[in-house]
Design a protein around this motif. Structure first.
Motif, PDB file in Angstrom:
ATOM      1  N   MET A   1     -42.508  43.842 -32.631  1.00 58.94           N
ATOM      2  CA  MET A   1     -42.608  45.222 -33.080  1.00 58.94           C
ATOM      3  C   MET A   1     -41.209  45.797 -33.252  1.00 58.94           C
ATOM      4  SD  MET A   1     -42.248  48.625 -32.168  1.00 58.94           S
ATOM      5  CE  MET A   1     -42.175  48.626 -30.402  1.00 58.94           C
ATOM      6  N   HIS A  17     -47.865  38.534 -42.767  1.00 63.54           N
ATOM      7  CA  HIS A  17     -48.373  38.407 -41.404  1.00 63.54           C
ATOM      8  C   HIS A  17     -47.890  39.553 -40.509  1.00 63.54           C
ATOM      9  CE1 HIS A  17     -49.609  34.498 -42.767  1.00 63.54           C
ATOM     10  NE2 HIS A  17     -48.351  34.120 -42.950  1.00 63.54           N
ATOM     11  N   ALA A  18     -47.757  40.719 -41.092  1.00 63.19           N
ATOM     12  CA  ALA A  18     -47.347  41.903 -40.329  1.00 63.19           C
ATOM     13  C   ALA A  18     -48.078  43.114 -40.893  1.00 63.19           C
ATOM     14  CB  ALA A  18     -45.843  42.107 -40.407  1.00 63.19           C
ATOM     15  N   ARG A  19     -48.153  44.158 -40.097  1.00 65.63           N
ATOM     16  CA  ARG A  19     -48.751  45.411 -40.543  1.00 65.63           C
ATOM     17  C   ARG A  19     -47.803  46.555 -40.210  1.00 65.63           C
ATOM     18  NH1 ARG A  19     -50.983  44.515 -35.498  1.00 65.63           N
ATOM     19  NH2 ARG A  19     -51.378  46.367 -34.196  1.00 65.63           N
ATOM     20  N   VAL A 242     -45.299  45.601 -37.233  1.00 73.33           N
ATOM     21  CA  VAL A 242     -45.912  44.953 -36.073  1.00 73.33           C
ATOM     22  C   VAL A 242     -46.533  43.633 -36.509  1.00 73.33           C
ATOM     23  CG1 VAL A 242     -47.606  45.207 -34.215  1.00 73.33           C
ATOM     24  CG2 VAL A 242     -46.452  47.223 -35.133  1.00 73.33           C
ATOM     25  N   SER A 243     -46.268  42.598 -35.755  1.00 68.52           N
ATOM     26  CA  SER A 243     -46.886  41.303 -36.041  1.00 68.52           C
ATOM     27  C   SER A 243     -48.401  41.445 -35.985  1.00 68.52           C
ATOM     28  CB  SER A 243     -46.427  40.266 -35.020  1.00 68.52           C
ATOM     29  OG  SER A 243     -47.191  39.079 -35.139  1.00 68.52           O
ATOM     30  N   GLU A 244     -49.090  40.818 -36.944  1.00 72.93           N
ATOM     31  CA  GLU A 244     -50.549  40.916 -36.959  1.00 72.93           C
ATOM     32  C   GLU A 244     -51.174  40.233 -35.746  1.00 72.93           C
ATOM     33  OE1 GLU A 244     -51.504  37.102 -39.883  1.00 72.93           O
ATOM     34  OE2 GLU A 244     -51.633  39.143 -40.661  1.00 72.93           O
ATOM     35  N   SER A 245     -50.373  39.449 -35.019  1.00 79.89           N
ATOM     36  CA  SER A 245     -50.894  38.792 -33.816  1.00 79.89           C
ATOM     37  C   SER A 245     -50.808  39.658 -32.569  1.00 79.89           C
ATOM     38  CB  SER A 245     -50.141  37.480 -33.566  1.00 79.89           C
ATOM     39  OG  SER A 245     -48.781  37.734 -33.243  1.00 79.89           O
ATOM     40  N   LEU A 246     -50.139  40.836 -32.700  1.00 83.97           N
ATOM     41  CA  LEU A 246     -50.014  41.732 -31.550  1.00 83.97           C
ATOM     42  C   LEU A 246     -51.086  42.812 -31.635  1.00 83.97           C
ATOM     43  CD1 LEU A 246     -48.431  42.703 -29.028  1.00 83.97           C
ATOM     44  CD2 LEU A 246     -47.062  44.116 -30.582  1.00 83.97           C
ATOM     45  N   ARG A 266     -51.643  39.385 -27.099  1.00 85.28           N
ATOM     46  CA  ARG A 266     -51.720  38.478 -28.224  1.00 85.28           C
ATOM     47  C   ARG A 266     -52.975  37.636 -28.070  1.00 85.28           C
ATOM     48  NH1 ARG A 266     -47.057  37.987 -31.188  1.00 85.28           N
ATOM     49  NH2 ARG A 266     -45.198  38.973 -30.317  1.00 85.28           N
TER      50      ARG A 266
END
Length: 267
Positions: A1, A17-19, A242-246, A266
């Protein structure tokens, strides 16, 4: 982030792969006037300068949506007055300012939140209205430093300054605009004083019921707009990539990024 500002927001929207996550905070950015400066003591001059600055364009072109324009220093609509800062009107501003041949210094903290780009636009618009503007850039320590160490704001070593304030959610603003809140005892580095403002703030502080205290704070807000010790630019809309995995990242109105750290995870 990572927090992003300015054109970094545009770039963040293209990262795979981020938002992008945004939240409007109670941190208000504003252009403040040093009321000790002879050329700025006339409220008609301050109002004309407000008319010279296109705050909507500033929010979109420089801050790229990370600033929500506002006429108030109160985020909660219950405490906002219905009165407005003079709207952008370049011709009307020039008619007042051009004959005065004013020269002012605009102080900024150079590394803070797109200040350099914002200062250039503000200076350009003021100069179009006939005001000569010299931009002075300082480190954050110099700019916001305490009075006993020669801090630019607290020592009144400026005419205009691009700055911000991060208040609590309570509507009290006496520590920022009150007559007794001048440095080093408070944040009133505009050196604004209005007894009617102080009375409204004190009456609001004596009550806990929001419905009872709100009219006093709205009245205090009207005085700020009428007297214009600061020109509100808007509330900071904190924006993050923000990583889409967080999962679980939820910025709050106080600008506290990790207030819910126990919920971050995660998959």
């Amino acid at each position: 982030m990572t927090e992003v500002t300015g054109f970094g927001v545009d770039v963040a929207r293209t990262v795979p792969h981020a938002r992008v996550v945004s939240r409007t905070t109670n941190v208000v950015d504003y252009l403040q006037f040093n009321l000790h400066s002879p050329s700025l003591q006339d409220v008609r001059v301050r109002r004309a300068m407000a008319m010279a600055i296109d705050r909507q364009k500033l929010a979109s072109a420089v801050y790229r949506g990370t600033l929500v324009p506002s006429d108030s220093v109160q985020l909660d609509p219950a405490y906002q007055t219905a009165r407005h800062v003079p709207a952008y009107n370049a011709a009307a501003a020039a008619a007042i300012l051009r004959p005065k041949h004013l020269t002012v210094e605009l102080a900024i903290a150079s590394a803070w939140r797109n200040s350099a780009s914002a200062a250039v636009q503000i200076a350009s618009q003021l100069e179009a209205a006939g005001v000569t503007v010299h931009i002075r850039s300082y480190t954050e320590a110099e700019f916001w430093g305490p009075k006993d160490r020669g801090g630019v704001l607290e020592s009144a070593h400026y005419d205009l300054a691009l700055t911000s304030w991060s208040p609590a959610l309570d509507p009290d603003r006496s520590y920022l605009f009150g007559c007794t809140a001048t440095p080093p005892g408070g944040g009133n580095s505009m050196f604004f004083c209005d007894p009617a403002y102080d009375r409204d703030e004190a009456r609001g502080a004596r009550n806990y019921d929001p419905a009872v205290r709100a009219p006093f704070y709205r009245a205090a807000g009207r005085i700020l707009i009428d007297r214009l010790p600061v020109l509100p630019l808007g509330f900071e809309r904190r924006t993050y990539i923000v990583s889409e995995s967080l999962a679980g990242f939820k910025p709050n109105p106080l600008g506290r990024d990790y207030w819910n750290a126990w919920q971050l995870n995660r998959p």
